[in-house]
Design an enzyme around this catalytic site. Structure first.
Site, PDB file in Angstrom:
ATOM      1  CG  ASP A 284       9.328 -26.824 -64.810  1.00 51.47           C
ATOM      2  OD1 ASP A 284      10.315 -26.128 -64.055  1.00 51.47           O
ATOM      3  OD2 ASP A 284       9.585 -26.077 -66.242  1.00 51.47           O
ATOM      4  CD  GLU A 326       9.812 -23.972 -60.877  1.00 49.19           C
ATOM      5  OE1 GLU A 326      10.121 -22.767 -61.120  1.00 49.19           O
ATOM      6  OE2 GLU A 326       8.548 -24.380 -62.103  1.00 49.19           O
TER       7      GLU A 326
HETATM    8  C1  GLC Z   1      10.720 -23.321 -64.599  1.00 52.28           C
HETATM    9  C2  GLC Z   1      12.106 -23.457 -64.238  1.00 52.28           C
HETATM   10  C3  GLC Z   1      12.872 -22.120 -65.363  1.00 52.28           C
HETATM   11  C4  GLC Z   1      12.419 -22.222 -66.376  1.00 52.28           C
HETATM   12  C5  GLC Z   1      10.692 -22.124 -66.606  1.00 52.28           C
HETATM   13  C6  GLC Z   1      10.571 -22.407 -67.852  1.00 52.28           C
HETATM   14  O1  GLC Z   1      10.304 -21.930 -63.851  1.00 52.28           O
HETATM   15  O2  GLC Z   1      12.844 -23.695 -63.286  1.00 52.28           O
HETATM   16  O3  GLC Z   1      14.398 -22.611 -65.710  1.00 52.28           O
HETATM   17  O4  GLC Z   1      12.236 -21.717 -67.012  1.00 52.28           O
HETATM   18  O5  GLC Z   1      10.305 -23.261 -65.673  1.00 52.28           O
HETATM   19  O6  GLC Z   1      10.012 -24.167 -68.058  1.00 52.28           O
END
Ligand code: GLC
Length: 650
Positions: A284, A326
């Site tokens: 993430d 991500e």
């Molecule tokens: C990523 C997740 C999101 C979250 C962020 C902080 O972008 O997809 O939902 O708020 O990380 O963890």
């Protein structure tokens, strides 16, 4: 010379490794460590070479790899070996994913295991379960504020149940993807609690400052991620009497990867979940891993080095496990998360194709493929052994993160065009059927993103309300054509759990004070199983969407040209409302598909002379895989029905 030093360090470390590790039979471990040690050592030295006790830290990292290796179950070792041999396994067209919340889909892990048949009926064989780790009940950012990285939230079940889920999936030839929140922890994580209590060791796990001097300096260049709910990037912690960096929400403390202990802890967490049977780990917010004064603190070179190091460590202990990056960043930056100057991914094998996603939404609003086509042309190449995760919706907002130049090339002014898109999807634009809400509106910059479920954003909600059959049909067609692109584009399509039955916005979150300020919850609704049942009733909205997607998914799996081997060619067609690309099986060039999509709500002509040059339409017609019907041109022109898509073969 340096290689030799690395070799002797490896020998010293092996001698010093705890005796019980040494005794264990770990033939593959030693081979893989030998193969990756030079890279691991070099990266560790680049990042931490100036830190005290460098050698002890390296030893601790290798010990972590070895201990987790000892735990790795025989079945997982077997799949590591198989995947090492068949190393392009994930580029196959056979994979189709879905992201869902365990609790919102099926209450808990037991429920999830019992309801896998829904996924299988649709043809989904890669399951991304949104974060399930222990979080505070309220301040948890939908699971992304982790309190304990080794404990499943008891509301969902236990770690053993995750293992059982993984085993069940494996038996059904399905994959499991889990989240690892690498960038931050909850303020209630033990490290944060101990930092708060004054322990220097744990304050060093975060970015902690006694006064505003350095935070103010950082703020000069750092953007705000949640400007409405969490403005600024630092939070005053009264108990600690210090400022702590909190890029996302005030309760999410950013980890400080300048400290090698943090890296080692996170490698341990990654390997722990790899050992519970995850095939894929979604890392993430990776763009944020390294903060540097005077910069936007995203996409820093060191963030990439950290990911390379994590990958190399994973190659030693769990080489069959893939990483998803991500990184929702500018188009030119996203592909760097595969790793630069390489053929095989050396960071993450898979990355969210946030650019394609945003471009698709542009095409929905403009009913044209003008910006989409430009954006696809400028999409950076991916590496050979790497692939995109192509999606239409996910649990997050839609950021309009494509390139201004592509908007200009399509003939629009970037600022006005983005304003139009936001107005369109939030229903402020006259005649727009969309029912989204602006997310993260920043009055200082005028920026905003968009929340809303797929169905509500394409106008299904408003169409159902007015009972306008033509509008209902248009919304359904739009849902189908967006999926036709992600299924055919090249990469792994990732569906979002309610979308195959046309789930509308859900406003229940407004009644929950912990969620009310975050409108992303409007598209994270509880899966409605009664509505899902309607997928079996002839003529219902649910059936029309579900069946169309099910059919395309089944077809995708059969069409080898849809595997991701850099085998897509964007075709220039004179009509800007249309998107056209071909996919060709590199093993057999006769095996190919022409994908045609009409984003316009009126029928559109396509002159076929241009396509003839590419070897299409040389005979009198082509066959649409989706309907099985022949599609023929008249007077050298093909008429594409409104909001339609074709997958054509000879
Ligand atoms: C990523 C997740 C999101 C979250 C962020 C902080 O972008 O997809 O939902 O708020 O990380 O963890």
């Amino acid at each position: 010379m340096y290689e030799q030093a690395s070799h002797s360090l490896l020998n010293e470390i092996l001698i010093e490794l705890k005796p019980e590790i040494g005794k264990h039979r770990m033939r593959h471990f030693y081979t893989r460590l030998g193969a990756n040690f030079y890279a691991i050592h070099s990266l560790f030295r680049l990042l931490y070479g100036d830190r005290p006790a460098f050698k002890a830290r390296m030893l601790s990292l290798v010990e972590t790899l070895a201990s987790r290796d000892m735990e790795r179950a025989p079945g997982l070792r077997k799949s590591d070996l198989a995947r090492e041999k068949d190393y392009n396994w994930f580029l196959s067209q056979k994979w189709v994913g879905m992201a869902l919340y365990c609790d919102r889909f099926a209450d808990d892990l037991k429920g999830l295991r019992a309801n896998l048949s829904y996924l299988q009926e649709l043809g989904v064989n890669l399951l991304h379960v949104m974060p399930m780790l222990d979080c505070p009940p309220d301040n948890n950012d939908g699971g992304y504020a982790v309190r304990d990285f080794f404990r499943i939230d008891p509301r969902y079940g236990t770690t053993e149940e995750v293992e059982s889920l993984a085993a069940t999936l494996k038996k059904r030839d399905m994959l499991l993807a889990l989240d690892i929140v690498v960038n931050h922890t909850s303020e209630e994580h033990e490290w944060a609690r101990r930092a708060r209590a004054g322990e220097q060791k744990y304050q060093d796990y975060y970015y902690v400052f006694p006064d505003r001097e350095i935070p103010d300096h950082y703020e000069e260049t750092m953007p705000e991620i949640f400007p409405e709910t969490a403005p600024g990037n630092f939070t005053w912690d009264a108990e600690m009497g210090k400022w702590v960096m909190t890029v996302f929400n005030t309760y999410q403390w950013d980890l400080n990867y300048r400290n090698p202990a943090v890296l080692i802890e996170m490698v341990d967490i990654i390997l722990f979940w790899a050992n519970q049977g995850a095939d894929i780990l979604r890392l993430d917010a990776v763009a944020f891993l390294w903060k540097k004064l005077g910069s936007v603190c995203q996409n820093e070179r060191e963030a990439h080095l950290i990911l390379q190091l994590m990958k190399d460590c994973c190659q030693v202990t769990a080489p069959g496990v893939l990483f998803i990056a991500e990184a929702i960043v500018a188009p030119g930056e996203i592909s760097k998360y595969f790793g630069e100057d390489a053929i095989n991914a050396k960071e993450c094998e898979i990355a969210y194709n946030a650019t394609l996603m945003a471009l698709l939404w542009d095409a929905v609003a403009t009913r044209s493929a003008a910006v989409l086509g430009q954006g696809i042309t400028s999409l950076p190449n991916k590496l050979e052994r790497a692939t995109w995760l192509n999606y239409v919706r996910c649990h997050d907002d839609i950021g309009l993160g494509f390139d201004d130049n592509d908007i200009r090339r399509a003939g629009f002014d970037p600022h006005q065009h983005r304003r139009f898109l936001i107005d369109y999807f939030t229903g402020r634009y006259p005649g727009s059927p969309a029912r989204g809400l602006p997310f993260g509106e920043n009055p200082k910059t005028g920026d905003a993103r968009i929340s809303g479920s797929l169905a509500s954003l394409v106008g299904l909600e408003s169409a159902l309300e007015s009972g306008d059959e033509a509008a209902i049909d248009a919304a359904i067609r739009t849902i189908v054509l967006l999926h036709s692109v992600i299924l055919a584009f090249g990469g792994i399509p990732l569906l979002y759990y309610g979308d195959a039955i046309g789930t509308l916005n859900c406003l229940e979150y407004l009644a929950d004070p912990a969620k009310a300020a975050d409108n992303r919850w409007m598209h994270r609704s509880t899966f409605n199983w009664n509505k899902a049942k309607k997928r079996h009733e002839s003529g219902t909205v649910e059936q029309r969407i579900f069946n169309a997607l099910k059919k395309m998914i089944a077809l995708r799996k059969e069409v080898t040209a849809f595997a991701d081997f850099d085998n897509r060619q964007l075709l220039n067609v004179a009509n800007p409302n249309l998107l056209a690309f071909s996919r060709t099986d590199p093993q057999n060039s006769r095996n190919r598909v022409l994908v045609l999509v009409n984003f316009n709500d009126a029928a559109q002509p396509l002159a076929i002379d241009g396509l003839r040059g590419h070897g299409f339409f040389v005979a009198d017609g082509m066959r649409d895989l989706c309907t099985g019907e022949r599609v023929a041109a008249e007077n050298d022109s093909l008429i594409l029905p409104p909001l339609s898509c074709y997958w054509l073969t000879d």
